[in-house]
Design a protein around this motif. Sequence first.
Motif, PDB file in Angstrom:
ATOM      1  N   CYS A  90       0.857  -1.222  -0.010  1.00 53.51           N
ATOM      2  CA  CYS A  90       0.038  -0.045  -0.187  1.00 53.51           C
ATOM      3  C   CYS A  90       0.912   1.165  -0.014  1.00 53.51           C
ATOM      4  N   CYS A  94       1.232   5.017   6.223  1.00 52.23           N
ATOM      5  CA  CYS A  94       1.317   5.049   7.803  1.00 52.23           C
ATOM      6  C   CYS A  94       2.359   4.656   8.203  1.00 52.23           C
ATOM      7  N   CYS A  97       2.771   1.318   9.955  1.00 52.77           N
ATOM      8  CA  CYS A  97       2.321   0.278   9.541  1.00 52.77           C
ATOM      9  C   CYS A  97       2.915  -1.189   9.867  1.00 52.77           C
ATOM     10  N   MET A  99       3.045  -3.869   8.211  1.00 53.34           N
ATOM     11  CA  MET A  99       3.464  -4.527   7.155  1.00 53.34           C
ATOM     12  C   MET A  99       4.997  -4.048   6.832  1.00 53.34           C
TER      13      MET A  99
HETATM   14  S1  SF4 Z   1      -1.652   0.575   7.877  1.00 50.35           S
HETATM   15 FE1  SF4 Z   1      -0.119  -0.183   6.283  1.00 50.35          FE
HETATM   16  S2  SF4 Z   1      -1.421  -1.225   4.644  1.00 50.35           S
HETATM   17 FE2  SF4 Z   1      -2.878  -0.183   6.159  1.00 50.35          FE
HETATM   18  S3  SF4 Z   1      -3.382   1.856   4.937  1.00 50.35           S
HETATM   19 FE3  SF4 Z   1      -1.702   2.238   6.284  1.00 50.35          FE
HETATM   20  S4  SF4 Z   1       0.211   1.617   4.990  1.00 50.35           S
HETATM   21 FE4  SF4 Z   1      -1.594   0.774   3.957  1.00 50.35          FE
END
Ligand code: SF4
Length: 358
Positions: A90, A94, A97, A99
């Motif tokens: 993505c 964030c 995040c 991830m």
């Molecule tokens: S938390 Fe990670 S996957 Fe979710 S919107 Fe934010 S950047 Fe994208």
Amino acid sequence: MNFSNFYKKQFTNIYVIRELMCNPDVKQVLSVLDTIPVHIVTSKEEIPDSDMHQHTLFINLPKAPIAGRCPGSKGHLCCNYLTIDLYEGCTIGCTYCIMKSYLNFSPVTVNMNIDETISLILRWARENPDTTIRIGTGEVGDSLLYDPLFRLSEIFIKAFSPFPNIYFELKTKTNFVDHLLHIRKKGNTVIGFSLNPPKIAGEEEPFGATIGERFEAAVKAVRAGYNISFHFDPIIRFPGWEQEYVKVVQNLKLIPGEKLAWISLGTFRYTPKLKGRIDSRWFLFDEFVPCKDNKYRYIQRRRRGMYKIMKEAIENIHPDVPLYMCMESPAMWEYIFGEKPEKIDTLCTIFKRIKRCS
Ligand code: SF4
């Protein structure tokens, strides 16, 4: 918004699995992104290291279906959610995040084995007619960020709509719902919005929609007939956080209770690897404890206070909404709800584990 320009700015290269070059949906996407170089490959391994980042788009055809159980978190209660890894990665960016712990050096990947994935989920739905199947595409990426371009959610919504036991959730930090409003048969589709106070959304979710825009999109989606969910996750402490979160909760009045499928709460948590990548962020300077799943969470006393404030504020507006905590310990459930979720009337149905899932 001019979507074509928006998406052209997201990517610098596109890699496509050879078999997909004749797929009409892929052809359509490539015609929109007509200024971006396209490379045909037979596997992800052929993408050079220099393009292994989030400004590369990889249109993939996995060999196995992309649906499965949410892996949950050791020592914490799982809500038995099922996941579809449709859009992986993505560019919302964030800072927190999770991830970043594992996906940061990967291209944004769109997994196009839709038909076999849908067949598998429909089989689960038929084999578990009395169990609610809660399934969503927002676990490894944003469900709607790239969806106006690929239009894949519509295929799932239409396929699932005849099944009263499938609750298909699209979880997002965007306000990209317009391309879904015309769909006539929506079944139990749920459009889910992640929420945080404007300070956190503005500083920590740089390319997400504003909180006002997310609520506007939620109202539009309700008018079009969708169910809505909200996710206060991650809840982050800062001076005055209580008032700021409660202000956001007040907006829940915009959504009629009967259209709210569920609301989740989750306090900020991080893996040691994520900390290594974001250790300059101010919200890490708080008291955290390591938990059984190797993630760090606010100390238990703080978390209790945070959940109590949020639960009370939400239940003042929507007393009957299914409200749950994401990845929390049995002890926290006992403290906040007085019960484990399987004993709570509003939650036992949506937390029930489906029997066959392979
Ligand atoms: S938390 Fe990670 S996957 Fe979710 S919107 Fe934010 S950047 Fe994208």
